[in-house]
Design a protein around this motif. Structure first.
Motif, mmCIF file in Angstrom:
data_model
loop_
_atom_site.group_PDB
_atom_site.id
_atom_site.type_symbol
_atom_site.label_atom_id
_atom_site.label_comp_id
_atom_site.label_asym_id
_atom_site.label_seq_id
_atom_site.Cartn_x
_atom_site.Cartn_y
_atom_site.Cartn_z
ATOM 1 N N LEU A 179 4.414 2.873 -6.472
ATOM 2 C CA LEU A 179 3.044 3.346 -6.319
ATOM 3 C C LEU A 179 2.387 3.418 -7.691
ATOM 4 O O LEU A 179 3.013 3.858 -8.658
ATOM 5 C CB LEU A 179 3.008 4.741 -5.684
ATOM 6 C CG LEU A 179 3.793 4.997 -4.402
ATOM 7 C CD1 LEU A 179 3.538 6.423 -3.915
ATOM 8 C CD2 LEU A 179 3.442 3.990 -3.327
ATOM 9 N N ILE A 180 1.136 2.989 -7.768
ATOM 10 C CA ILE A 180 0.362 3.143 -8.998
ATOM 11 C C ILE A 180 -0.895 3.921 -8.647
ATOM 12 O O ILE A 180 -1.643 3.541 -7.746
ATOM 13 C CB ILE A 180 -0.003 1.783 -9.630
ATOM 14 C CG1 ILE A 180 1.267 1.016 -10.020
ATOM 15 C CG2 ILE A 180 -0.883 1.994 -10.861
ATOM 16 C CD1 ILE A 180 0.998 -0.339 -10.643
ATOM 17 N N ASP A 181 -1.081 5.041 -9.334
ATOM 18 C CA ASP A 181 -2.183 5.960 -9.042
ATOM 19 C C ASP A 181 -2.197 6.362 -7.568
ATOM 20 O O ASP A 181 -3.258 6.510 -6.945
ATOM 21 C CB ASP A 181 -3.527 5.322 -9.429
ATOM 22 C CG ASP A 181 -3.633 5.051 -10.917
ATOM 23 O OD1 ASP A 181 -3.046 5.820 -11.702
ATOM 24 O OD2 ASP A 181 -4.269 4.047 -11.301
ATOM 25 N N GLY A 182 -0.997 6.521 -7.001
ATOM 26 C CA GLY A 182 -0.866 6.970 -5.624
ATOM 27 C C GLY A 182 -0.971 5.887 -4.569
ATOM 28 O O GLY A 182 -0.795 6.161 -3.376
ATOM 29 N N ASN A 183 -1.225 4.664 -4.978
ATOM 30 C CA ASN A 183 -1.404 3.562 -4.032
ATOM 31 C C ASN A 183 -0.170 2.657 -4.020
ATOM 32 O O ASN A 183 0.356 2.283 -5.072
ATOM 33 C CB ASN A 183 -2.644 2.738 -4.407
ATOM 34 C CG ASN A 183 -3.913 3.562 -4.377
ATOM 35 O OD1 ASN A 183 -4.172 4.272 -3.411
ATOM 36 N ND2 ASN A 183 -4.696 3.487 -5.453
ATOM 37 N N TYR A 184 0.270 2.281 -2.809
ATOM 38 C CA TYR A 184 1.426 1.395 -2.678
ATOM 39 C C TYR A 184 1.110 0.026 -3.277
ATOM 40 O O TYR A 184 0.049 -0.549 -3.026
ATOM 41 C CB TYR A 184 1.797 1.230 -1.199
ATOM 42 C CG TYR A 184 2.851 0.170 -0.953
ATOM 43 C CD1 TYR A 184 4.202 0.456 -1.114
ATOM 44 C CD2 TYR A 184 2.491 -1.129 -0.584
ATOM 45 C CE1 TYR A 184 5.175 -0.515 -0.902
ATOM 46 C CE2 TYR A 184 3.445 -2.113 -0.369
ATOM 47 C CZ TYR A 184 4.787 -1.795 -0.530
ATOM 48 O OH TYR A 184 5.740 -2.765 -0.323
#
Length: 456
Positions: free
Chosen positions: A264-269
């Motif tokens: 995840l990057i910045d909460g996004n998969y």
């Protein structure tokens, strides 16, 4: 002299070490005459000799002829006869990391990987990704990169990766543009008198970064997280157990001895990664490497495929062969946290009996961390402890491997003292079979012994 490349002749004290031999090879490639000494002959010294270096076995004043500069490794003290001879002749003397920084400064983008654990693996992963995503780069690693069988490479590239060691605050001679800090735990207690001193040293290192540099921290590590304060550059975090800029979730160990996780990057998969590296600690290593690469402009596309085929450096849970029908691996773990993490994860693999042969590394570490070592072997079925590998030390600590055996037994596990490495085969033969996994563990001579022990 502005750098080591401004001279014609260099002598290296302790030339047989992985980092010192890499520096020597780079100097030879630049047409600089190289001489050096070490306590014994090795594959690395033989390679240097073949490439034109003059190699002396043992340290002696007569080895110092007329070099323009002398480079010494951290294990060499001021009482070394070659150090004394160089001072008597007024020859400039510099530590290994000053020479290392001269090599790094040939590049514009310097990615330094630091931390108590995982430096070699993380540096290797960063190097692996960058070599395949952007082309040849320079690198200086504390172990041979599996795909090239070399610990160093000097390329015509703006990028260089380097393993930055905290021993004796050596990394304070380095001036990177990106610093990764995997973790900070008590270590090198012969030098650092407190965890606060160690953290402060890492903080000083982080302040070497330029304003447009990158500090990459493990947010799950409470000591590394302290470096956020008073740093005048961009700080990026990675983690598993809590939210971070780059996070790994849904960790799974497969029957094929691989580990998968979601990135995840910045909460996004972003993607799911599968790697032939076991353990949560290796997920941290991969996560740190991906963060460093991405922050330096490397595209994420293709990374999942690269990690699927990544093979770790030597002595990092390296499969060597078989002994009496049992699989044998070599692992560099020598700190209690590393030992415990490696054994705990190995215990999850499909084997009935986990046999660990451990060679403690340095008297100071063994003495000061006996309590931590006591429970590090709990997941092993059979535990064998060899004599302590002294490395750079004298036994002023009045400690032996029998003391380690005693604390392990008092903590509830049965451990056996085997003493000399030559006693290991007989001890193993009494307990192993085809369902066993043998881990030959330590940072000393146990790896060489293990390679000779396995069936060819």
């Amino acid at each position: 002299m502005k750098s080591i490349f401004d001279v014609k002749k260099v002598h290296l004290i302790g030339i047989g070490g992985i980092s010192m031999s890499s520096i020597a090879q780079i100097l030879l490639s630049r047409g600089i005459a190289v001489s050096g000494s070490d306590q014994s002959v090795s594959t690395l010294t033989e390679q240097l000799k073949q490439n034109g270096a003059t190699i002396y076995v043992g340290h002696a004043k007569k080895n110092i002829k007329d070099p323009d500069i002398v480079i010494y490794t951290g294990a060499v003290g001021n009482d070394n006869p070659e150090m004394i001879a160089a001072k008597d002749k007024a020859i400039p003397i510099i530590p290994r990391t000053v020479a290392l920084n001269d090599i790094l400064q040939l590049h514009q983008k310097i990615i330094a990987v630091s931390g108590t654990h995982g430096k070699s693996t993380t540096t290797s992963i960063v190097t692996h990704i960058m070599r395949h995503q952007i082309g040849e780069i320079s690198y200086l690693i504390g172990a041979q990169l599996n795909e090239t069988k070399r610990a160093y490479h000097l390329a015509n590239s703006p990028f260089v990766t380097v393993e930055a060691c905290e021993y004796q605050a050596n990394f304070l001679h380095l001036y990177p543009t990106t610093i990764v800090v995997n973790n900070i735990e008590p270590e090198h207690i012969d030098y650092y008198k407190s965890i606060e001193q160690l953290i402060d040293t890492f903080r000083t290192f982080a302040k070497h970064l330029p304003a447009d540099g990158h500090l990459i921290l493990n947010r799950d590590d409470p000591n590394a997280s302290q470096l956020v304060d008073h740093i005048g550059c961009q700080v990026t975090t990675f983690a598993i157990d809590q939210a971070a800029d780059y996070q790994a979730t849904n960790l799974t160990t497969t029957a094929e001895h691989t580990t998968t996780f979601d990135l995840l990057i910045d909460g996004n998969y972003v993607m799911t990664i599968e790697q032939a590296l076991i353990g949560k600690f290796n997920v941290y290593n991969t996560l740190a490497a991906i963060t460093a690469c991405h922050r330096n402009g490397v595209q994420l596309e293709g990374i999942a495929q690269l990690m699927k085929h990544f093979v770790n450096s030597e002595r990092r849970f390296e499969r060597l062969g078989k002994f009496s029908g049992a699989n044998v691996v070599s692992d560099y773990a020598h700190h209690p946290s590393e030992v415990k993490a490696t054994i705990d994860d190995a215990a999850l693999l499909a084997n009935n009996k986990l046999c660990v042969v451990f060679q403690p590394h340095t008297y100071s570490r063994t003495k000061n961390m006996l309590a931590e070592f006591a429970t590090a072997f709990n997941a092993a079925d059979h535990i064998f402890i060899a004599d302590i590998y002294a490395a750079r030390e004298e036994n002023i600590y009045n400690v032996s491997s029998k003391d380690l055996v005693d604390v392990i037994c008092k903590a509830g596990k049965k451990a056996h003292y085997v003493g000399n490495l030559k006693n290991i085969p007989a001890a193993l033969k009494a307990v192993v079979d085809e369902q066993s996994l043998i881990i030959m563990m330590g940072a000393g001579s146990i790896d060489d012994f293990a390679r000779k022990m396995v069936d060819k």
